[in-house]
Design a protein around this motif. Sequence first.
Motif, PDB file in Angstrom:
ATOM      1  N   VAL A  77       0.830  -1.203   0.000  1.00 21.75           N
ATOM      2  CA  VAL A  77       0.000   0.000   0.000  1.00 21.75           C
ATOM      3  C   VAL A  77       0.869   1.258   0.000  1.00 21.75           C
ATOM      4  O   VAL A  77       0.562   2.249  -0.669  1.00 21.75           O
ATOM      5  CB  VAL A  77      -0.957  -0.014   1.209  1.00 21.75           C
ATOM      6  N   ALA A  78       1.979   1.227   0.736  1.00 25.02           N
ATOM      7  CA  ALA A  78       2.864   2.387   0.791  1.00 25.02           C
ATOM      8  C   ALA A  78       3.471   2.692  -0.577  1.00 25.02           C
ATOM      9  O   ALA A  78       3.799   3.846  -0.881  1.00 25.02           O
ATOM     10  CB  ALA A  78       3.967   2.154   1.813  1.00 25.02           C
ATOM     11  N   ALA A  79       3.621   1.659  -1.411  1.00 28.60           N
ATOM     12  CA  ALA A  79       4.249   1.841  -2.728  1.00 28.60           C
ATOM     13  C   ALA A  79       3.256   2.256  -3.809  1.00 28.60           C
ATOM     14  O   ALA A  79       3.669   2.628  -4.913  1.00 28.60           O
ATOM     15  CB  ALA A  79       4.950   0.553  -3.142  1.00 28.60           C
ATOM     16  N   LEU A  80       1.958   2.198  -3.523  1.00 27.23           N
ATOM     17  CA  LEU A  80       0.972   2.550  -4.535  1.00 27.23           C
ATOM     18  C   LEU A  80       1.069   4.026  -4.893  1.00 27.23           C
ATOM     19  O   LEU A  80       1.266   4.885  -4.027  1.00 27.23           O
ATOM     20  CB  LEU A  80      -0.445   2.254  -4.020  1.00 27.23           C
ATOM     21  N   ARG A  81       0.899   4.315  -6.164  1.00 29.02           N
ATOM     22  CA  ARG A  81       0.897   5.702  -6.623  1.00 29.02           C
ATOM     23  C   ARG A  81      -0.554   6.176  -6.646  1.00 29.02           C
ATOM     24  O   ARG A  81      -1.275   6.013  -7.637  1.00 29.02           O
ATOM     25  CB  ARG A  81       1.538   5.809  -7.994  1.00 29.02           C
ATOM     26  N   LEU A  82      -0.984   6.764  -5.535  1.00 30.58           N
ATOM     27  CA  LEU A  82      -2.349   7.256  -5.425  1.00 30.58           C
ATOM     28  C   LEU A  82      -2.441   8.660  -6.012  1.00 30.58           C
ATOM     29  O   LEU A  82      -1.540   9.480  -5.847  1.00 30.58           O
ATOM     30  CB  LEU A  82      -2.796   7.295  -3.964  1.00 30.58           C
ATOM     31  N   GLU A  83      -3.550   8.928  -6.686  1.00 30.09           N
ATOM     32  CA  GLU A  83      -3.803  10.255  -7.235  1.00 30.09           C
ATOM     33  C   GLU A  83      -5.069  10.810  -6.604  1.00 30.09           C
ATOM     34  O   GLU A  83      -6.106  10.137  -6.568  1.00 30.09           O
ATOM     35  CB  GLU A  83      -3.974  10.171  -8.753  1.00 30.09           C
ATOM     36  N   GLN A  84      -4.973  12.031  -6.066  1.00 29.03           N
ATOM     37  CA  GLN A  84      -6.159  12.640  -5.477  1.00 29.03           C
ATOM     38  C   GLN A  84      -7.165  12.946  -6.577  1.00 29.03           C
ATOM     39  O   GLN A  84      -6.835  13.581  -7.589  1.00 29.03           O
ATOM     40  CB  GLN A  84      -5.785  13.905  -4.710  1.00 29.03           C
ATOM     41  N   LEU A  85      -8.386  12.471  -6.395  1.00 21.26           N
ATOM     42  CA  LEU A  85      -9.426  12.594  -7.413  1.00 21.26           C
ATOM     43  C   LEU A  85     -10.166  13.918  -7.273  1.00 21.26           C
ATOM     44  O   LEU A  85     -10.088  14.784  -8.135  1.00 21.26           O
ATOM     45  CB  LEU A  85     -10.386  11.404  -7.299  1.00 21.26           C
ATOM     46  N   ARG A  86     -10.901  14.080  -6.192  1.00 20.81           N
ATOM     47  CA  ARG A  86     -11.604  15.326  -5.893  1.00 20.81           C
ATOM     48  C   ARG A  86     -12.178  15.216  -4.489  1.00 20.81           C
ATOM     49  O   ARG A  86     -12.056  14.184  -3.827  1.00 20.81           O
ATOM     50  CB  ARG A  86     -12.701  15.642  -6.908  1.00 20.81           C
ATOM     51  N   THR A  87     -12.814  16.294  -4.027  1.00 17.61           N
ATOM     52  CA  THR A  87     -13.445  16.327  -2.717  1.00 17.61           C
ATOM     53  C   THR A  87     -14.952  16.264  -2.893  1.00 17.61           C
ATOM     54  O   THR A  87     -15.519  16.958  -3.753  1.00 17.61           O
ATOM     55  CB  THR A  87     -13.054  17.612  -1.962  1.00 17.61           C
ATOM     56  N   TYR A  88     -15.605  15.442  -2.073  1.00 13.27           N
ATOM     57  CA  TYR A  88     -17.059  15.270  -2.128  1.00 13.27           C
ATOM     58  C   TYR A  88     -17.638  15.832  -0.829  1.00 13.27           C
ATOM     59  O   TYR A  88     -17.293  15.367   0.263  1.00 13.27           O
ATOM     60  CB  TYR A  88     -17.415  13.789  -2.314  1.00 13.27           C
ATOM     61  N   SER A  89     -18.512  16.835  -0.963  1.00 16.98           N
ATOM     62  CA  SER A  89     -18.920  17.594   0.218  1.00 16.98           C
ATOM     63  C   SER A  89     -20.405  17.910   0.283  1.00 16.98           C
ATOM     64  O   SER A  89     -20.817  18.838   0.980  1.00 16.98           O
ATOM     65  CB  SER A  89     -18.124  18.909   0.269  1.00 16.98           C
ATOM     66  N   GLU A  90     -21.224  17.161  -0.438  1.00 16.29           N
ATOM     67  CA  GLU A  90     -22.663  17.390  -0.332  1.00 16.29           C
ATOM     68  C   GLU A  90     -23.104  17.196   1.121  1.00 16.29           C
ATOM     69  O   GLU A  90     -22.695  16.233   1.784  1.00 16.29           O
ATOM     70  CB  GLU A  90     -23.430  16.448  -1.244  1.00 16.29           C
ATOM     71  N   PRO A  91     -23.962  18.091   1.654  1.00 13.60           N
ATOM     72  CA  PRO A  91     -24.276  18.058   3.091  1.00 13.60           C
ATOM     73  C   PRO A  91     -24.865  16.748   3.594  1.00 13.60           C
ATOM     74  O   PRO A  91     -24.618  16.358   4.732  1.00 13.60           O
ATOM     75  CB  PRO A  91     -25.283  19.210   3.239  1.00 13.60           C
ATOM     76  N   ASP A  92     -25.627  16.030   2.775  1.00 16.15           N
ATOM     77  CA  ASP A  92     -26.327  14.843   3.254  1.00 16.15           C
ATOM     78  C   ASP A  92     -25.749  13.553   2.696  1.00 16.15           C
ATOM     79  O   ASP A  92     -26.441  12.542   2.604  1.00 16.15           O
ATOM     80  CB  ASP A  92     -27.817  14.940   2.894  1.00 16.15           C
ATOM     81  N   ARG A  93     -24.474  13.551   2.348  1.00 14.68           N
ATOM     82  CA  ARG A  93     -23.886  12.360   1.730  1.00 14.68           C
ATOM     83  C   ARG A  93     -23.661  11.233   2.731  1.00 14.68           C
ATOM     84  O   ARG A  93     -23.463  10.085   2.344  1.00 14.68           O
ATOM     85  CB  ARG A  93     -22.580  12.709   1.021  1.00 14.68           C
ATOM     86  N   ASP A  94     -23.668  11.528   4.026  1.00 10.83           N
ATOM     87  CA  ASP A  94     -23.501  10.513   5.070  1.00 10.83           C
ATOM     88  C   ASP A  94     -24.605  10.715   6.100  1.00 10.83           C
ATOM     89  O   ASP A  94     -24.780  11.829   6.608  1.00 10.83           O
ATOM     90  CB  ASP A  94     -22.135  10.658   5.733  1.00 10.83           C
TER      91      ASP A  94
END
Length: 242
Positions: A77-94
């Motif tokens: 997992v430490a070696a994976l090349r992760l790319e930040q996709l975007r931020t999800y912030s709709e008020p009622d998503r959780d």
Amino acid sequence: MTAGYDPHAFEPFAVTVDLAVFTVRAGALHVLLIRRGRQPYAGAWALPGGFVLPRESAETAARRELAEETGLSEQLVAALRLEQLRTYSEPDRDPRMRVVSVAFTALVPDLPEPAAEGGGDAAHARWLAVEDVSELAFDHAVILADARERIGAKLEYTCLATGFCPPEFTLGELQSVYETVWNTTLDRPNFRRKVLATPGFVEAVPGAARLTGGRGKPAALYRPGPATTLHPPLLRPEGSTR
């Protein structure tokens, strides 16, 4: 500098991370999912992820949660090349509280099977073909769709596709990677012409060939070239699934 500042003047909210990690298996694009072991959405499929702890960054939390929930080794997992996709912030998503999620994505070859039993909120983890994924918890279907678009774009501008081929491969095998990720059918002569015209994308293996079925002559073999980005890009055809 902080005199007169009242941190209680603003309603608190949580920050989470979600990960859309893809690979190509058996000629199909797969995504790593977890089966939720607790409410909300107990029993539903979801992307791996969880809450960011007070003293860690979003990327650190993403790697920690991925290892905990899927059983993939911390070293991998430490070696994976992760790319930040975007931020999800709709008020009622959780349904639990106001939660803002930072999503990451990756397209990685040769990832192993996850652990039979997951940790944290995950009952277990599994690779599922993207085309077989129906409903997901929270807004993870939206995140998955956005992540698939992003990794499709990465194949347009980078040499990532060669990582899903054998060390020596035919152009047909390379084409199948693009068709799998893009969910489309490409014109073979046009694809071949574009690949060979892109400097540093692939290199011919002198004197090597492989029978690929049918009555045609053996196909020439290639290996990855020195390039990491594609100039010009290898663009998806109009009308392909995005």
